[in-house]
Design a protein around this motif. Structure first.
Motif, mmCIF file in Angstrom:
data_model
loop_
_atom_site.group_PDB
_atom_site.id
_atom_site.type_symbol
_atom_site.label_atom_id
_atom_site.label_comp_id
_atom_site.label_asym_id
_atom_site.label_seq_id
_atom_site.Cartn_x
_atom_site.Cartn_y
_atom_site.Cartn_z
ATOM 1 N N TYR A 157 0.827 -1.209 0.000
ATOM 2 C CA TYR A 157 0.000 0.000 0.000
ATOM 3 C C TYR A 157 0.863 1.262 0.000
ATOM 4 N N TYR A 237 -3.651 3.228 -7.211
ATOM 5 C CA TYR A 237 -3.740 3.641 -5.811
ATOM 6 C C TYR A 237 -5.192 3.804 -5.368
ATOM 7 N N LYS A 239 -7.802 2.312 -6.332
ATOM 8 C CA LYS A 239 -8.442 1.003 -6.134
ATOM 9 C C LYS A 239 -8.042 0.373 -4.798
ATOM 10 N N MET A 240 -6.903 0.828 -4.244
ATOM 11 C CA MET A 240 -6.429 0.268 -2.975
ATOM 12 C C MET A 240 -6.909 1.078 -1.769
ATOM 13 N N ARG A 241 -7.419 2.294 -2.009
ATOM 14 C CA ARG A 241 -7.883 3.142 -0.906
ATOM 15 C C ARG A 241 -9.021 2.463 -0.167
ATOM 16 N N ALA A 242 -9.022 2.594 1.161
ATOM 17 C CA ALA A 242 -10.078 1.957 1.958
ATOM 18 C C ALA A 242 -11.344 2.791 1.983
ATOM 19 N N SER A 243 -11.198 4.121 2.004
ATOM 20 C CA SER A 243 -12.354 5.000 2.161
ATOM 21 C C SER A 243 -12.900 5.459 0.817
ATOM 22 N N SER A 244 -14.220 5.528 0.718
ATOM 23 C CA SER A 244 -14.864 6.067 -0.479
ATOM 24 C C SER A 244 -15.577 7.380 -0.171
ATOM 25 N N ASP A 245 -15.384 7.903 1.033
ATOM 26 C CA ASP A 245 -15.992 9.167 1.442
ATOM 27 C C ASP A 245 -15.426 10.283 0.571
ATOM 28 N N SER A 248 -13.052 12.644 2.311
ATOM 29 C CA SER A 248 -11.882 12.092 2.992
ATOM 30 C C SER A 248 -10.620 12.551 2.267
ATOM 31 N N PRO A 254 -1.284 4.235 6.030
ATOM 32 C CA PRO A 254 -1.813 2.991 6.603
ATOM 33 C C PRO A 254 -2.438 3.176 7.988
ATOM 34 N N ASN A 256 -4.495 5.311 8.652
ATOM 35 C CA ASN A 256 -5.775 5.965 8.376
ATOM 36 C C ASN A 256 -5.732 7.459 8.713
#
Length: 336
Positions: A157, A237, A239-245, A248, A254, A256
């Motif tokens: 990541y 990158y 596609k690897m992000r955890a947040s879709s806000d 954000s 990592p 967060n």
């Protein structure tokens, strides 16, 4: 203690003026003038105004009317007592000038004043400016760093986060502070959000909410193709992000947390060292220098260079750092 001039927010945002008087309109002018600066510039100018006010207070000198002789004394204080660099002192004088014009738009230019110009010239001779020895991240250096990341250096990541950040900074002619946060605190009104990124078939747009070049602006990054394509790297990158806000931070560590300037610089230095390069000679600004240098070597016109780097003047020339090979080639082209 006098503070930097301000005005009612209602005058800045545009509702109808309730009173039609000169003072009301001048109050609106102050607000618009302050609103025209980038937030970082405004903070610097306000700091300059407070510093000048404290200097006047320490000498029991009235702040108003603003006198050139007191400004000259302030410049000498900053040089001889505070040991500031000349370029930094000029920034302080610019801040004093700006705040004076907020109070009186007809206030003359301090930096164009013959006495102050001569003062700075004399200081420059007495204390020659240090040579800017920062090296540019040229394409070859950039590719070497990306190769280190793609072989696996931190984690999958972090490597992807840095990969797209390096390419964005280079192709966008960005300053480090334009795509990172000042600290771990994130402000969606001034820092880059996920919603500020928009993909198109042949490029992506990034909306910069603050830019030293002057307010907000859009940066266009092309799909260049090849193994070091900034478009493809950013897509990987995302596609690897955890947040879709949408509000954000675009770049998230990592832990967060938003990617701060210190976090980015720390990891950048490690990658530079891995490439057997001196990390002390490179900084976040090396991307902008490298992009300008590479573009100049490719023969891009002055107008195109200014547009790519969002320079409003010939200041771009200080970012062009031709290497020895380029200089030798240029000199040989002059032979009969």
């Amino acid at each position: 203690m006098p503070v930097a001039p301000s005005c009612s927010p209602s005058l800045v945002t545009g509702p109808r003026l309730k009173e039609h008087s000169l003072q009301v309109y001048l109050g609106a002018a102050k607000g618009y003038m302050r609103n025209g600066l980038a937030a970082s510039t405004l903070r610097s100018y306000d700091f300059a105004w407070r510093s000048y006010a404290m200097f006047c207070s320490s000498l029991s000198v009235p702040l108003f009317p603003l006198c050139v002789n007191v400004v000259c004394a302030f410049v000498c204080h900053c040089t001889d007592v505070r040991h500031f660099q000349t370029c930094y002192i000029k920034g302080l004088v610019a801040g004093i000038q700006f705040n004076a014009r907020c109070l009186d738009p007809s206030f003359p230019s301090l930096l164009s004043n013959p006495a102050i110009k001569l003062l700075f010239k004399g200081i420059g001779k007495a204390f020659p400016p240090k040579v800017d020895d920062r090296l540019p991240f040229t394409l070859s250096v950039l590719h070497a760093m990306l190769s280190v990341l793609r072989r696996g250096y931190f984690s999958r990541y972090i490597d992807s986060l840095l990969d797209c950040s390096l390419l964005l900074a280079f192709y966008g002619f960005l300053r480090c502070g334009e795509f990172t946060t000042r600290a771990n605190a994130f402000n969606p009104t001034s820092d880059v959000c996920f919603s500020d990124l928009t993909f198109h078939p042949e490029f992506f747009n990034l909306f910069l909410r603050h830019s030293k070049s002057g307010g907000s602006c859009f940066v266009v990054i092309a799909r260049t193709g090849g193994p070091f394509c900034p478009f493809s790297s950013m897509l990987r990158y995302v596609k690897m992000r955890a947040s879709s806000d949408p509000l954000s931070p675009l770049f998230i560590t990592p832990a967060n947390k938003p990617m701060s300037q210190s976090w980015f610089s720390h990891h950048l230095a490690q990658v530079v060292s891995k490439c057997n390069l001196p990390p002390g000679r490179y900084s976040g600004h090396s991307f902008r220098i490298g992009a300008a240098t590479s573009a100049a070597v490719q023969g891009l016109s002055t107008a195109t260079l200014q547009q790519l780097g969002r320079w409003s003047s010939s200041a771009y020339s200080s970012s062009v750092r031709p290497d020895a090979a380029s200089i030798i080639k240029a000199q040989r082209s002059l032979r009969p």
